[in-house]
Scaffold this active site. Structure first.
Site, PDB file in Angstrom:
ATOM      1  N   HIS A  30      35.434  45.049  45.334  1.00  0.00           N
ATOM      2  CA  HIS A  30      34.850  44.649  44.461  1.00  0.00           C
ATOM      3  C   HIS A  30      33.170  45.206  44.680  1.00  0.00           C
ATOM      4  CE1 HIS A  30      33.642  41.559  41.176  1.00  0.00           C
ATOM      5  NE2 HIS A  30      32.414  41.675  41.890  1.00  0.00           N
ATOM      6  N   GLU A  31      32.596  44.671  45.614  1.00  0.00           N
ATOM      7  CA  GLU A  31      31.439  44.953  46.104  1.00  0.00           C
ATOM      8  C   GLU A  31      30.950  46.611  45.873  1.00  0.00           C
ATOM      9  OE1 GLU A  31      29.294  42.786  45.452  1.00  0.00           O
ATOM     10  OE2 GLU A  31      30.601  41.037  45.533  1.00  0.00           O
ATOM     11  N   HIS A  34      30.463  48.069  42.624  1.00  0.00           N
ATOM     12  CA  HIS A  34      29.205  47.966  42.237  1.00  0.00           C
ATOM     13  C   HIS A  34      28.258  49.020  42.943  1.00  0.00           C
ATOM     14  CE1 HIS A  34      29.313  44.369  40.081  1.00  0.00           C
ATOM     15  NE2 HIS A  34      29.580  43.757  41.239  1.00  0.00           N
ATOM     16  N   GLU A  60      30.291  43.518  35.422  1.00  0.00           N
ATOM     17  CA  GLU A  60      31.167  43.334  36.576  1.00  0.00           C
ATOM     18  C   GLU A  60      32.787  44.133  36.392  1.00  0.00           C
ATOM     19  OE1 GLU A  60      31.036  41.446  39.110  1.00  0.00           O
ATOM     20  OE2 GLU A  60      29.046  40.569  38.952  1.00  0.00           O
ATOM     21  N   TYR A 168      31.752  37.177  33.745  1.00  0.00           N
ATOM     22  CA  TYR A 168      33.035  37.516  34.684  1.00  0.00           C
ATOM     23  C   TYR A 168      34.517  37.744  34.163  1.00  0.00           C
ATOM     24  CZ  TYR A 168      30.602  37.705  39.185  1.00  0.00           C
ATOM     25  OH  TYR A 168      29.873  37.965  40.483  1.00  0.00           O
TER      26      TYR A 168
END
Length: 233
Positions: A30-31, A34, A60, A168
């Site tokens: 997930h990170e 980004h 997101e 989100y």
């Protein structure tokens, strides 16, 4: 892109040394989503549109979409092993996916509770924050909060996302739809098109236009409904 100078970036994480649990791997992906978005979208003329500087309703989506790769047996087999180096079995991944889908709608209702708390604490400005938070959680989900725990104090996104925690779930709607644009999770052509149409523009185009350019149509909620277990119409 040949000759393109990409900005430098890094993830600073506090994962344990050695083996990681699957949920931790999911968080890393997930990170990392980004990070990739910030790097590939970072070569903009104006810093305001650089990297992940997109609409809050969309920011997101790329990171949530990348989480799907940690639920694919073929992808996991390429790096997920035990102490002896044995890859994770495909049948175990299948059972993990089944377990993850169980009660998914309940989890969404809990997320909607967070979204309501986020919104109403900022818009209503109640005198009793604890009572207001407990109320919105209570009407959102059958899973009650323990009295006297001041749940809002552990809601870190209140200071990061303000009243916009709803993004989100809205970004997840878009993320599920973006996945329909891939011929396969490891398909190079799909990945290249996704990079070109979604990640590299950063925030210089409206998110709805980015998604339409990648999918060839405006986004819909159909994939999200299927994700929740509701058959598409």
């Amino acid at each position: 892109m040949r000759g393109q100078v990409l900005p430098e970036a890094a993830l600073v994480c506090n994962f344990p040394r050695g083996l990681m649990e699957h949920r931790e791997v999911q968080t890393f992906f997930h990170e990392f989503g980004h990070l990739v978005h910030d790097i590939l979208g970072g070569d903009q003329e104006w810093v305001e549109f650089s990297g992940v500087a997109t609409e809050w309703d969309f920011v997101e989506a790329p990171s949530q979409m990348l989480e799907e790769w940690v639920w694919d047996a073929e992808v996991l087999a390429s790096f997920a092993t035990d102490e002896s180096g044995t890859p994770i079995p495909a049948d175990l991944v299948a059972r993990m996916r089944e377990a993850d889908a169980f009660g998914r709608a309940l989890l969404v209702r809990m997320q909607l509770g967070h979204a309501r708390v986020s919104y109403h604490l900022h818009m209503d400005r109640p005198a009793d924050i604890a009572a207001a938070s407990d109320h919105w959680y209570e009407v959102s989900s059958p899973v009650g909060k323990l009295e006297g725990t001041h749940s809002y104090a552990a809601f870190g996104h209140l200071t990061e996302y303000g009243s916009c925690y709803y993004t989100y779930q809205w970004s997840l709607v878009i993320a599920r739809d973006l996945l329909t644009g891939f011929a396969g999770l490891m398909d190079p052509a799909s990945a290249t098109r996704y990079r070109r149409e979604i990640l590299e523009p950063g925030g210089r185009r409206d998110a709805a236009d980015l998604v339409e350019a990648f999918l060839g149509r405006p986004f819909t909620v159909d994939a999200y409904r299927e994700f929740l277990g509701e058959p598409s119409s």
